[in-house]
Design a protein around this motif. Structure first.
Motif, PDB file in Angstrom:
ATOM      1  N   LYS A 135       0.837  -1.204   0.000  1.00 34.01           N
ATOM      2  CA  LYS A 135       0.000   0.000   0.000  1.00 34.01           C
ATOM      3  C   LYS A 135       0.868   1.249   0.000  1.00 34.01           C
ATOM      4  O   LYS A 135       0.372   2.353  -0.173  1.00 34.01           O
ATOM      5  N   GLU A 136       2.165   1.031   0.240  1.00 29.08           N
ATOM      6  CA  GLU A 136       3.104   2.149   0.219  1.00 29.08           C
ATOM      7  C   GLU A 136       3.610   2.338  -1.210  1.00 29.08           C
ATOM      8  O   GLU A 136       3.150   1.698  -2.139  1.00 29.08           O
ATOM      9  N   CYS A 137       4.612   3.206  -1.374  1.00 31.71           N
ATOM     10  CA  CYS A 137       5.182   3.440  -2.691  1.00 31.71           C
ATOM     11  C   CYS A 137       6.165   2.334  -3.043  1.00 31.71           C
ATOM     12  O   CYS A 137       7.082   2.083  -2.265  1.00 31.71           O
ATOM     13  N   PRO A 138       6.025   1.649  -4.169  1.00 33.85           N
ATOM     14  CA  PRO A 138       4.910   1.803  -5.102  1.00 33.85           C
ATOM     15  C   PRO A 138       3.707   0.939  -4.702  1.00 33.85           C
ATOM     16  O   PRO A 138       3.886  -0.131  -4.124  1.00 33.85           O
ATOM     17  N   TYR A 139       2.508   1.418  -5.001  1.00 33.02           N
ATOM     18  CA  TYR A 139       1.289   0.634  -4.832  1.00 33.02           C
ATOM     19  C   TYR A 139       1.408  -0.562  -5.784  1.00 33.02           C
ATOM     20  O   TYR A 139       1.656  -0.399  -6.967  1.00 33.02           O
ATOM     21  N   GLN A 140       1.232  -1.776  -5.245  1.00 33.52           N
ATOM     22  CA  GLN A 140       1.558  -2.955  -6.057  1.00 33.52           C
ATOM     23  C   GLN A 140       0.544  -4.084  -5.876  1.00 33.52           C
ATOM     24  O   GLN A 140       0.089  -4.352  -4.774  1.00 33.52           O
ATOM     25  N   LYS A 141       0.185  -4.713  -6.987  1.00 35.19           N
ATOM     26  CA  LYS A 141      -0.653  -5.907  -6.974  1.00 35.19           C
ATOM     27  C   LYS A 141       0.073  -7.041  -7.689  1.00 35.19           C
ATOM     28  O   LYS A 141       0.716  -6.822  -8.711  1.00 35.19           O
ATOM     29  N   LYS A 142      -0.065  -8.243  -7.136  1.00 34.47           N
ATOM     30  CA  LYS A 142       0.461  -9.443  -7.781  1.00 34.47           C
ATOM     31  C   LYS A 142      -0.704 -10.398  -8.022  1.00 34.47           C
ATOM     32  O   LYS A 142      -1.730 -10.304  -7.359  1.00 34.47           O
ATOM     33  N   LYS A 172       4.747  11.751  -4.774  1.00 40.49           N
ATOM     34  CA  LYS A 172       5.250  11.760  -3.407  1.00 40.49           C
ATOM     35  C   LYS A 172       6.172  10.580  -3.109  1.00 40.49           C
ATOM     36  O   LYS A 172       6.803  10.538  -2.056  1.00 40.49           O
ATOM     37  N   CYS A 173       6.233   9.606  -4.009  1.00 41.07           N
ATOM     38  CA  CYS A 173       7.082   8.433  -3.776  1.00 41.07           C
ATOM     39  C   CYS A 173       8.555   8.820  -3.849  1.00 41.07           C
ATOM     40  O   CYS A 173       9.026   9.284  -4.898  1.00 41.07           O
ATOM     41  N   THR A 174       9.278   8.594  -2.766  1.00 38.21           N
ATOM     42  CA  THR A 174      10.711   8.911  -2.779  1.00 38.21           C
ATOM     43  C   THR A 174      11.481   7.963  -3.694  1.00 38.21           C
ATOM     44  O   THR A 174      12.569   8.281  -4.144  1.00 38.21           O
ATOM     45  N   ASN A 175      10.888   6.784  -3.957  1.00 41.10           N
ATOM     46  CA  ASN A 175      11.554   5.807  -4.829  1.00 41.10           C
ATOM     47  C   ASN A 175      10.962   5.789  -6.235  1.00 41.10           C
ATOM     48  O   ASN A 175      11.092   4.802  -6.951  1.00 41.10           O
ATOM     49  N   ASN A 176      10.298   6.874  -6.617  1.00 43.09           N
ATOM     50  CA  ASN A 176       9.744   6.991  -7.957  1.00 43.09           C
ATOM     51  C   ASN A 176      10.894   7.023  -8.977  1.00 43.09           C
ATOM     52  O   ASN A 176      11.748   7.904  -8.925  1.00 43.09           O
ATOM     53  N   PRO A 177      10.948   6.055  -9.915  1.00 47.29           N
ATOM     54  CA  PRO A 177      12.055   6.006 -10.879  1.00 47.29           C
ATOM     55  C   PRO A 177      12.232   7.296 -11.671  1.00 47.29           C
ATOM     56  O   PRO A 177      13.353   7.696 -11.972  1.00 47.29           O
ATOM     57  N   ARG A 178      11.129   7.960 -11.994  1.00 47.62           N
ATOM     58  CA  ARG A 178      11.228   9.209 -12.769  1.00 47.62           C
ATOM     59  C   ARG A 178      11.912  10.293 -11.951  1.00 47.62           C
ATOM     60  O   ARG A 178      12.731  11.051 -12.461  1.00 47.62           O
ATOM     61  N   LEU A 179      11.576  10.346 -10.643  1.00 44.72           N
ATOM     62  CA  LEU A 179      12.210  11.349  -9.791  1.00 44.72           C
ATOM     63  C   LEU A 179      13.696  11.037  -9.612  1.00 44.72           C
ATOM     64  O   LEU A 179      14.526  11.937  -9.583  1.00 44.72           O
ATOM     65  N   LEU A 180      14.011   9.756  -9.494  1.00 43.94           N
ATOM     66  CA  LEU A 180      15.424   9.359  -9.328  1.00 43.94           C
ATOM     67  C   LEU A 180      16.246   9.753 -10.549  1.00 43.94           C
ATOM     68  O   LEU A 180      17.383  10.186 -10.437  1.00 43.94           O
ATOM     69  N   LYS A 181      15.644   9.619 -11.744  1.00 43.25           N
ATOM     70  CA  LYS A 181      16.342   9.999 -12.973  1.00 43.25           C
ATOM     71  C   LYS A 181      16.596  11.500 -13.002  1.00 43.25           C
ATOM     72  O   LYS A 181      17.655  11.970 -13.411  1.00 43.25           O
ATOM     73  N   ILE A 182      15.590  12.251 -12.553  1.00 45.28           N
ATOM     74  CA  ILE A 182      15.734  13.718 -12.536  1.00 45.28           C
ATOM     75  C   ILE A 182      16.831  14.131 -11.562  1.00 45.28           C
ATOM     76  O   ILE A 182      17.643  15.008 -11.836  1.00 45.28           O
ATOM     77  N   GLU A 183      16.846  13.447 -10.370  1.00 47.37           N
ATOM     78  CA  GLU A 183      17.844  13.779  -9.361  1.00 47.37           C
ATOM     79  C   GLU A 183      19.255  13.452  -9.832  1.00 47.37           C
ATOM     80  O   GLU A 183      20.228  14.106  -9.450  1.00 47.37           O
ATOM     81  N   LYS A 184      19.382  12.407 -10.660  1.00 51.45           N
ATOM     82  CA  LYS A 184      20.704  11.988 -11.129  1.00 51.45           C
ATOM     83  C   LYS A 184      21.273  12.918 -12.196  1.00 51.45           C
ATOM     84  O   LYS A 184      22.468  12.906 -12.464  1.00 51.45           O
ATOM     85  N   LYS A 185      20.418  13.701 -12.835  1.00 48.08           N
ATOM     86  CA  LYS A 185      20.907  14.614 -13.871  1.00 48.08           C
ATOM     87  C   LYS A 185      21.828  15.662 -13.264  1.00 48.08           C
ATOM     88  O   LYS A 185      21.578  16.178 -12.176  1.00 48.08           O
ATOM     89  N   GLU A 186      22.896  15.975 -13.980  1.00 49.29           N
ATOM     90  CA  GLU A 186      23.832  16.982 -13.485  1.00 49.29           C
ATOM     91  C   GLU A 186      23.174  18.348 -13.522  1.00 49.29           C
ATOM     92  O   GLU A 186      22.521  18.714 -14.501  1.00 49.29           O
ATOM     93  N   PRO A 187      23.347  19.105 -12.466  1.00 51.67           N
ATOM     94  CA  PRO A 187      22.765  20.452 -12.463  1.00 51.67           C
ATOM     95  C   PRO A 187      23.433  21.310 -13.523  1.00 51.67           C
ATOM     96  O   PRO A 187      24.630  21.162 -13.801  1.00 51.67           O
ATOM     97  N   PRO A 188      22.701  22.176 -14.165  1.00 53.91           N
ATOM     98  CA  PRO A 188      23.284  23.024 -15.220  1.00 53.91           C
ATOM     99  C   PRO A 188      24.365  23.947 -14.657  1.00 53.91           C
ATOM    100  O   PRO A 188      24.235  24.462 -13.553  1.00 53.91           O
ATOM    101  N   LYS A 189      25.421  24.044 -15.424  1.00 59.13           N
ATOM    102  CA  LYS A 189      26.521  24.911 -14.984  1.00 59.13           C
ATOM    103  C   LYS A 189      26.093  26.372 -15.086  1.00 59.13           C
ATOM    104  O   LYS A 189      25.440  26.782 -16.037  1.00 59.13           O
ATOM    105  N   ASP A 190      26.513  27.150 -14.073  1.00 62.48           N
ATOM    106  CA  ASP A 190      26.156  28.569 -14.079  1.00 62.48           C
ATOM    107  C   ASP A 190      26.871  29.271 -15.220  1.00 62.48           C
ATOM    108  O   ASP A 190      28.067  29.082 -15.433  1.00 62.48           O
ATOM    109  N   GLU A 191      26.097  30.073 -15.938  1.00 66.58           N
ATOM    110  CA  GLU A 191      26.710  30.850 -17.010  1.00 66.58           C
ATOM    111  C   GLU A 191      27.497  31.999 -16.403  1.00 66.58           C
ATOM    112  O   GLU A 191      27.107  32.561 -15.370  1.00 66.58           O
ATOM    113  N   PRO A 192      28.628  32.368 -17.050  1.00 66.42           N
ATOM    114  CA  PRO A 192      29.412  33.494 -16.497  1.00 66.42           C
ATOM    115  C   PRO A 192      28.582  34.774 -16.495  1.00 66.42           C
ATOM    116  O   PRO A 192      27.853  35.063 -17.436  1.00 66.42           O
ATOM    117  N   LYS A 193      28.658  35.448 -15.364  1.00 63.89           N
ATOM    118  CA  LYS A 193      27.852  36.669 -15.229  1.00 63.89           C
ATOM    119  C   LYS A 193      28.446  37.775 -16.089  1.00 63.89           C
ATOM    120  O   LYS A 193      29.651  37.950 -16.160  1.00 63.89           O
TER     121      LYS A 193
END
Length: 223
Positions: free
Chosen positions: A157-164, A193-214
């Motif tokens: 009943k937690e993340c992910p909601y699962q049926k077998k 809200k799932c902390t183990n949501n694969p889509r969120l994990l992929k987003i978190e793994k992406k490198e943050p964009p480098k700051d452009e020179p001011k």
């Protein structure tokens, strides 16, 4: 000799055909119909199957001559998160009993007389007939010894909601559960809200964009 072999082959083919036919899959046709298949374990004066949906009571089945009874405010479900609930009013030797949970329903059913009662027994064990996915978890077959029920189970009943889904053999003579075959997961749902949501994990793994020179604005003072 050849004739004997041919006869044996034909006989074996017929046996295989009979066995395949006897195990032909059939769909369960709804929780209400499953409950109407009950054959009580004890002799009753009358019994009534009632469905309460949004506060309205509907008598689904009446067996015997009913007497006045008190409508119930709670009952049992055969499916997780089902809208409404069922309950049974039973009278034996003039005493009225209200059956509002699965253990009491299982006791009322008693000996397994048919596949509907086998499904009710498995519901008390945590399984269910999934009407929404009945091709996977809402079928049954039978042979001379067993009922074979394809049913679902909520495994998280937690993340992910699962049926077998499982294929379970129930012995016709004893009502005992035999082999339980795990057929795998057929629903796995994630939400934001799932902390183990694969889509969120992929987003978190992406490198943050480098700051452009001011850009610096150079200003010159005029004299």
């Amino acid at each position: 000799m050849i004739k004997a072999i041919l006869k044996f082959g034909i006989f074996s083919f017929l046996l295989l055909g009979i066995n395949a036919y006897s195990q032909e899959k059939k769909h369960f046709t709804g929780y209400s119909n499953i409950l109407q298949g009950i054959i009580p374990n004890q002799k009753t004066d009358f019994w009534i199957l009632v469905h309460n949906n949004y506060g309205k009571n509907q008598e689904v089945r009446v067996v015997g001559t009913k007497k006045d009874y008190i409508p119930q405010s709670s009952g049992f479900n055969l499916f997780p998160d089902e809208n409404g609930f069922f309950y049974v009013v039973s009278s034996s030797a003039g005493k009225i009993e209200y059956i509002t949970d699965l253990p009491a329903l299982r006791k009322f059913v008693g000996k397994i007389d048919n596949v509907d009662e086998a499904a009710i027994m498995l519901t008390d064990e945590g399984y269910f007939v999934d009407e929404e996915f009945n091709d996977l978890a809402g079928n049954y077959a039978e042979d001379s010894k067993n009922y074979y029920l394809e049913v679902g189970k909520l495994t998280s009943k937690e993340c992910p909601y699962q049926k077998k889904h499982f294929t379970i053999a129930v012995n016709k003579a004893t009502g005992e559960i035999g082999t339980v075959k795990d057929d795998g997961t057929y629903i796995e749902l994630y939400n934001k809200k799932c902390t183990n949501n694969p889509r969120l994990l992929k987003i978190e793994k992406k490198e943050p964009p480098k700051d452009e020179p001011k850009k610096t604005n150079s200003t010159t003072k005029r004299r």
